[in-house]
Design a protein around this motif. Sequence first.
Motif, PDB file in Angstrom:
ATOM      1  N   TYR A  44       0.684  -1.463  -0.258  1.00 35.74           N
ATOM      2  CA  TYR A  44      -0.060   0.070   0.262  1.00 35.74           C
ATOM      3  C   TYR A  44       1.037   1.002  -0.195  1.00 35.74           C
ATOM      4  O   TYR A  44       1.644   1.383   0.648  1.00 35.74           O
ATOM      5  CB  TYR A  44      -0.907   0.114   1.422  1.00 35.74           C
ATOM      6  N   GLY A  45       0.028   2.075  -0.625  1.00 38.80           N
ATOM      7  CA  GLY A  45       0.965   3.509  -0.941  1.00 38.80           C
ATOM      8  C   GLY A  45      -0.027   4.470  -1.129  1.00 38.80           C
ATOM      9  O   GLY A  45      -0.927   4.280  -1.313  1.00 38.80           O
ATOM     10  N   CYS A  46       0.559   6.244  -1.132  1.00 42.50           N
ATOM     11  CA  CYS A  46      -0.047   6.878  -0.551  1.00 42.50           C
ATOM     12  C   CYS A  46       0.707   8.225  -1.640  1.00 42.50           C
ATOM     13  O   CYS A  46       2.269   8.496  -0.984  1.00 42.50           O
ATOM     14  CB  CYS A  46      -0.243   7.385   0.753  1.00 42.50           C
ATOM     15  N   THR A  89       1.575  11.989  -0.943  1.00 38.34           N
ATOM     16  CA  THR A  89       1.731  12.856  -0.391  1.00 38.34           C
ATOM     17  C   THR A  89       2.286  13.718   0.265  1.00 38.34           C
ATOM     18  O   THR A  89       3.343  13.227  -0.669  1.00 38.34           O
ATOM     19  CB  THR A  89       0.550  12.490   1.233  1.00 38.34           C
ATOM     20  N   ASN A 111       3.643  14.756   5.634  1.00 38.99           N
ATOM     21  CA  ASN A 111       2.620  13.205   6.438  1.00 38.99           C
ATOM     22  C   ASN A 111       3.343  11.664   7.263  1.00 38.99           C
ATOM     23  O   ASN A 111       2.479  10.514   6.560  1.00 38.99           O
ATOM     24  CB  ASN A 111       1.292  13.064   5.647  1.00 38.99           C
ATOM     25  N   TYR A 112       4.397  11.674   6.530  1.00 38.89           N
ATOM     26  CA  TYR A 112       5.320  10.534   6.622  1.00 38.89           C
ATOM     27  C   TYR A 112       4.971   9.297   7.902  1.00 38.89           C
ATOM     28  O   TYR A 112       4.774   8.308   8.105  1.00 38.89           O
ATOM     29  CB  TYR A 112       6.793  10.978   6.698  1.00 38.89           C
ATOM     30  N   LEU A 154       1.533   7.762   7.574  1.00 33.39           N
ATOM     31  CA  LEU A 154       1.271   6.949   6.650  1.00 33.39           C
ATOM     32  C   LEU A 154       2.660   5.535   7.492  1.00 33.39           C
ATOM     33  O   LEU A 154       1.933   4.212   7.555  1.00 33.39           O
ATOM     34  CB  LEU A 154       2.270   6.865   5.606  1.00 33.39           C
ATOM     35  N   HIS A 155       3.017   5.722   8.543  1.00 35.46           N
ATOM     36  CA  HIS A 155       4.054   4.898   9.069  1.00 35.46           C
ATOM     37  C   HIS A 155       3.152   4.543  10.155  1.00 35.46           C
ATOM     38  O   HIS A 155       3.364   2.599  10.194  1.00 35.46           O
ATOM     39  CB  HIS A 155       5.947   5.253  10.160  1.00 35.46           C
ATOM     40  N   PHE A 199       1.553   1.834   6.330  1.00 31.80           N
ATOM     41  CA  PHE A 199       1.535   1.863   4.398  1.00 31.80           C
ATOM     42  C   PHE A 199       2.990   1.906   4.493  1.00 31.80           C
ATOM     43  O   PHE A 199       4.185   1.784   5.054  1.00 31.80           O
ATOM     44  CB  PHE A 199       1.177   2.986   4.313  1.00 31.80           C
ATOM     45  N   ILE A 210       5.286   5.794   0.047  1.00 35.12           N
ATOM     46  CA  ILE A 210       4.977   7.099  -0.327  1.00 35.12           C
ATOM     47  C   ILE A 210       5.151   7.643  -1.625  1.00 35.12           C
ATOM     48  O   ILE A 210       6.783   7.006  -2.145  1.00 35.12           O
ATOM     49  CB  ILE A 210       5.703   8.086   0.722  1.00 35.12           C
ATOM     50  N   VAL A 231       8.772   3.021   5.820  1.00 38.41           N
ATOM     51  CA  VAL A 231       8.248   3.721   4.164  1.00 38.41           C
ATOM     52  C   VAL A 231       8.624   4.302   3.122  1.00 38.41           C
ATOM     53  O   VAL A 231       9.673   5.077   4.049  1.00 38.41           O
ATOM     54  CB  VAL A 231       6.713   4.585   4.799  1.00 38.41           C
TER      55      VAL A 231
END
Length: 122
Positions: free
Chosen positions: A3-5, A7, A11-12, A15-16, A20, A23, A50
């Motif tokens: 999964y990724g995003c 951004t 926002n790291y 996500l961590h 996720f 990034i 991430v």
Amino acid sequence: MKYGCGTTIDNYSILHDLGFDYIELPGNQISKMTDEEFDALKTVLENGSVKCCGFNAALTPDIVITGEGYDLEKAKAYAELLCKRGSQLHISAIGIGSPKSRKFQEGDDLEKAWKETEAFMT
């Protein structure tokens, strides 16, 4: 499945915390970073779980790859900076974004526009 995003690095930690894997960072922000800011970002990515898979929104509006304001040397110098930084992060893709960088208007020469874009991409 991974999964990724897409951004910003701000926002790291979110996500961590959410688990996720990847990034995707905005290239237009990466290009504006000082070397010190980029080194700090690189450290976060190297030490965290991430990883960065690529850049999106790569171009700023002043980097014109076709049409009015086209400047191949400026665009290539910009692309070299992004590619260098992307290489340091081990990314696999750069999304060429920014509609303002593609200034093709009705009545413009389509063949010329393609040649300008191709010159930038090679």
